[in-house]
Design a protein around this motif. Structure first.
Motif, PDB file in Angstrom:
ATOM      1  N   ILE A 101       7.477   5.984   0.223  1.00  0.00           N
ATOM      2  CA  ILE A 101       8.550   5.060  -0.112  1.00  0.00           C
ATOM      3  C   ILE A 101       9.327   4.607   1.115  1.00  0.00           C
ATOM      4  CG2 ILE A 101      10.589   4.700  -1.520  1.00  0.00           C
ATOM      5  CD1 ILE A 101       7.916   5.047  -3.041  1.00  0.00           C
ATOM      6  N   GLU A 102       9.717   5.544   1.972  1.00  0.00           N
ATOM      7  CA  GLU A 102      10.510   5.173   3.145  1.00  0.00           C
ATOM      8  C   GLU A 102       9.723   4.220   4.056  1.00  0.00           C
ATOM      9  OE1 GLU A 102      12.829   7.288   6.915  1.00  0.00           O
ATOM     10  OE2 GLU A 102      12.111   8.508   5.241  1.00  0.00           O
ATOM     11  N   GLU A 103       8.441   4.521   4.248  1.00  0.00           N
ATOM     12  CA  GLU A 103       7.592   3.666   5.085  1.00  0.00           C
ATOM     13  C   GLU A 103       7.421   2.295   4.451  1.00  0.00           C
ATOM     14  OE1 GLU A 103       3.141   3.808   7.148  1.00  0.00           O
ATOM     15  OE2 GLU A 103       3.919   5.571   6.081  1.00  0.00           O
ATOM     16  N   LEU A 136      12.346  -1.903  -5.096  1.00  0.00           N
ATOM     17  CA  LEU A 136      12.294  -0.564  -4.524  1.00  0.00           C
ATOM     18  C   LEU A 136      13.689   0.055  -4.456  1.00  0.00           C
ATOM     19  CD1 LEU A 136      10.858   1.733  -2.979  1.00  0.00           C
ATOM     20  CD2 LEU A 136      11.148   0.373  -0.896  1.00  0.00           C
ATOM     21  N   ARG A 137      14.684  -0.724  -4.054  1.00  0.00           N
ATOM     22  CA  ARG A 137      16.037  -0.197  -3.897  1.00  0.00           C
ATOM     23  C   ARG A 137      16.705   0.101  -5.237  1.00  0.00           C
ATOM     24  NH1 ARG A 137      17.600  -4.397   1.003  1.00  0.00           N
ATOM     25  NH2 ARG A 137      16.709  -3.134   2.704  1.00  0.00           N
ATOM     26  N   LEU A 182       8.464  -3.644   4.242  1.00  0.00           N
ATOM     27  CA  LEU A 182       8.964  -4.753   3.433  1.00  0.00           C
ATOM     28  C   LEU A 182      10.214  -5.378   4.056  1.00  0.00           C
ATOM     29  CD1 LEU A 182       8.442  -3.198  -0.118  1.00  0.00           C
ATOM     30  CD2 LEU A 182       7.068  -4.982   0.980  1.00  0.00           C
ATOM     31  N   THR A 183      11.036  -4.563   4.682  1.00  0.00           N
ATOM     32  CA  THR A 183      12.220  -5.103   5.365  1.00  0.00           C
ATOM     33  C   THR A 183      11.810  -6.041   6.496  1.00  0.00           C
ATOM     34  OG1 THR A 183      13.550  -3.146   4.832  1.00  0.00           O
ATOM     35  CG2 THR A 183      14.289  -4.496   6.685  1.00  0.00           C
ATOM     36  N   PHE A 184      10.813  -5.635   7.277  1.00  0.00           N
ATOM     37  CA  PHE A 184      10.324  -6.498   8.361  1.00  0.00           C
ATOM     38  C   PHE A 184       9.869  -7.839   7.805  1.00  0.00           C
ATOM     39  CE2 PHE A 184       7.194  -8.415  11.075  1.00  0.00           C
ATOM     40  CZ  PHE A 184       7.596  -8.121  12.367  1.00  0.00           C
ATOM     41  N   TYR A 233       0.831  -1.203   0.000  1.00  0.00           N
ATOM     42  CA  TYR A 233       0.000   0.000   0.000  1.00  0.00           C
ATOM     43  C   TYR A 233       0.867   1.256   0.000  1.00  0.00           C
ATOM     44  CZ  TYR A 233      -3.269   3.590   1.502  1.00  0.00           C
ATOM     45  OH  TYR A 233      -4.007   4.750   1.582  1.00  0.00           O
ATOM     46  N   CYS A 234       1.875   1.282   0.846  1.00  0.00           N
ATOM     47  CA  CYS A 234       2.737   2.468   0.915  1.00  0.00           C
ATOM     48  C   CYS A 234       3.465   2.701  -0.406  1.00  0.00           C
ATOM     49  CB  CYS A 234       3.735   2.325   2.058  1.00  0.00           C
ATOM     50  SG  CYS A 234       2.979   2.416   3.697  1.00  0.00           S
TER      51      CYS A 234
END
Length: 438
Positions: free
Chosen positions: A399-401, A429-430, A406-408, A392-393
Motif C-alpha cells: 500500500i505505501e509503495e 486508497l486514502r 500514484l502520487t508521482f 500492481y502494488c
C-alpha cells in the motif's frame, strides 16, 4: 560460390535500376522509377536475395526523396546500420540527412551527417558506389555549411560540384546549392540566376520546389503551399515531442488544427489523424478519438496499424472490456511477428498488464514489470510507468509503495487522462479502511 552468385545478382539489379532511374537523372522526373519499382512488387514479396531487395528499396526511397514526398528518416534506416562496416550505413544516413534538410530540421540533419561520415570513413566501398555516396554527402554537407554560414572556400567547392555533374539532376542540385550560397552572402543577382535555372530544369523533383520557395523569399512573396504545410508540420513534430516531456496535449491539438488549414498531401493525412487521436486519447476525449480511428482503414500498413490497435486497446481497458483489450494486444504481437520486428513488446505488455490488474489478476506480472517498466525516459512514459506500478502494488498489498507511485503520476500527469486516473486511485486508497480512513 554464394558470394559470387550474390555479386552477379546485384550487378544485374544495378544495371536494371540504372535504366529505371534514367528519367530521374536525365529529365528530373522521379515518377517512372517510383512506379516501376511499385509495379515490380505489386504482387507481393519476390523470391530474391536480400541484397537485391535492399537495392530496390534504396532506389525506391531515393525516388520518393527526389520527388519531395513525405518520407521519414527511419524508413531508410536498415538493419545493416547495426554493423558500421557493412558499407551501407553511409548511404542510409546520408539519405536521412537529405530528408531532414528538405524539412529544415537542421539539428537532426547535422546528427545524421555525422553518422554518415563516420560510416563512410570506416568501411571500404566499391569505387562506383563510393563516388555516388561521396556526392550525396557533399550535397548534404554543403547545405549544412550554408545554413551555419561556414562559407570559407565553399563557392569553389560548389562550383566543382556543378562542373563534375554527369546528369541533369546532379546539375540542378548543384545549382540550387549555389543559389542558396549566394543568397547567404547577399549576392542576389547570382542567387536569382542559379535558382531560376534550378526551377526551370528541376522538373518534378524537390529541387524545383525549394528553388521556387527561395525565389519567393527573395522577392518578398508568401511561401508556396508546399512550404506552408511543411512548416506547419514542423510545429506538429515539435509539439509532439513537447507533449512527451510536459504531459500537455493541448499545444499539439492547436498545431494540428493549424495544419488543417494547409494543403495536406494525401500520404500525410493518416499520420495526422493518428496524432490527433493519440492526443484525444491522452486527454480522455474518447468518442472524438474513436471517430478519428474509424477514418483509418484497417488495411493500413506498418506503424499506423499497430498504433490504431494500441489506441483501441487502451480505450477497451478504460471501459472495462479487458478481454477485448488483450485480444487487440495479441493482434499487435501477430503484426510484430509478421514484420520480423521486436519493438512494440513493451506496449503489448503494458496493455496486457493493465487488463489483468483491472480484473484483479496480479500473478505472473512481476518479471514483465522488471523487464519493461523503468520509470525513465520522457515524463509521459514515467507517468504511465508509475500508474502501472501503482496498480500492481495495490493488487499485491504494498500500500505505501502504491501511494508513492500514484502520487508521482497524479502530480505530474497534468491534464492527461493517466494523471487523473492516478489521482482517482489515490483518493480511493486514502479513503480505504486500510489507512484508517472511511
Amino acid at each position: 560460390m554464394g558470394e559470387l552468385m550474390t555479386g552477379i545478382a546485384c550487378g544485374r539489379a544495378l544495371k536494371k535500376l540504372a535504366g529505371m532511374a534514367r528519367p530521374l537523372w536525365e529529365r528530373c522526373d522521379p515518377m517512372p522509377l517510383k512506379r516501376a519499382i511499385e509495379n515490380r512488387y505489386a504482387g507481393g514479396p519476390r523470391r530474391e536475395r536480400q541484397l537485391v531487395q535492399d537495392l530496390y528499396t534504396t532506389y525506391y526511397v531515393g525516388a520518393l526523396i527526389a520527388a519531395g514526398e513525405v518520407v521519414t528518416p527511419e524508413s531508410v534506416m536498415k538493419a545493416q546500420l547495426e554493423d558500421r562496416h557493412s558499407g551501407n550505413g553511409a548511404l542510409y544516413w546520408g539519405l536521412a540527412a537529405l530528408i531532414h534538410i528538405q524539412w529544415e530540421r537542421w539539428d537532426q540533419a547535422l546528427q545524421a551527417q555525422v553518422q554518415a561520415m563516420a560510416n563512410y570513413d570506416d568501411c571500404p566501398l566499391r569505387r562506383d558506389v563510393r563516388r555516388e555516396v561521396q556526392r550525396l554527402l557533399c550535397v548534404t554537407g554543403y547545405a549544412l555549411k550554408i545554413h551555419s554560414s561556414t562559407l570559407e572556400g565553399l563557392e569553389d567547392d560548389l562550383s566543382a560540384l556543378a562542373d563534375s555533374a554527369v546528369n541533369r539532376f546532379q546539375r540542378v542540385e548543384a545549382r540550387l546549392l549555389l543559389g542558396r550560397y549566394h543568397l547567404t552572402v547577399g549576392n542576389t543577382q547570382a542567387a536569382r540566376d542559379h535558382l531560376e535555372f534550378a526551377l526551370a530544369q528541376g522538373g518534378e523533383t524537390y529541387v524545383g520546389l525549394l528553388a521556387d520557395d527561395l525565389l519567393r523569399e527573395l522577392e518578398g512573396r508568401e511561401p508556396s503551399p508546399e512550404r506552408q504545410w511543411r512548416r506547419a508540420m514542423l510545429r506538429v513534430e515539435e509539439e509532439t515531442r513537447r507533449m512527451a516531456d510536459t504531459c500537455d496535449p493541448w499545444p499539439l491539438l492547436a498545431a494540428l488544427e493549424a495544419v488543417q488549414a494547409c494543403q495536406i498531401p494525401a500520404p500525410a493525412r493518416t499520420g495526422l489523424r493518428m496524432l490527433e487521436a493519440t492526443a484525444l486519447v491522452n486527454l480522455g476525449r474518447e468518442e472524438e478519438a474513436e471517430a478519428l480511428l474509424d477514418q483509418v482503414p484497417d488495411q493500413e500498413q506498418g506503424d499506423y496499424r499497430m498504433q490504431k490497435l494500441q489506441l483501441r486497446a487502451i480505450l477497451c481497458n478504460r471501459r472495462g472490456r479487458t478481454e477485448e483489450a488483450e485480444e487487440l494486444a495479441g493482434k499487435m504481437e501477430e503484426l510484430m511477428v509478421q514484420a520480423g520486428r521486436d519493438n512494440g513488446r513493451r506496449e503489448v505488455f503494458c496493455l496486457r498488464c493493465t487488463a489483468r490488474l483491472k480484473r484483479g489478476e496480479a500473478d505472473g506480472l512481476e518479471e514483465g514489470l522488471r523487464r519493461y517498466i523503468t520509470c525513465g525516459g520522457p515524463l509521459l512514459s514515467q507517468v504511465g510507468d508509475h500508474l502501472l506500478l501503482g496498480r500492481y502494488c495495490l493488487a499485491v498489498g504494498r500500500i505505501e509503495e502504491a501511494g508513492e507511485h500514484l502520487t508521482f503520476a497524479a502530480e505530474r500527469g497534468g491534464p492527461m487522462y493517466v494523471g487523473k486516473e492516478a489521482a482517482q486511485l489515490l483518493r480511493t486508497l486514502r479513503q480505504s479502511p486500510r489507512d484508517g480512513k472511511n
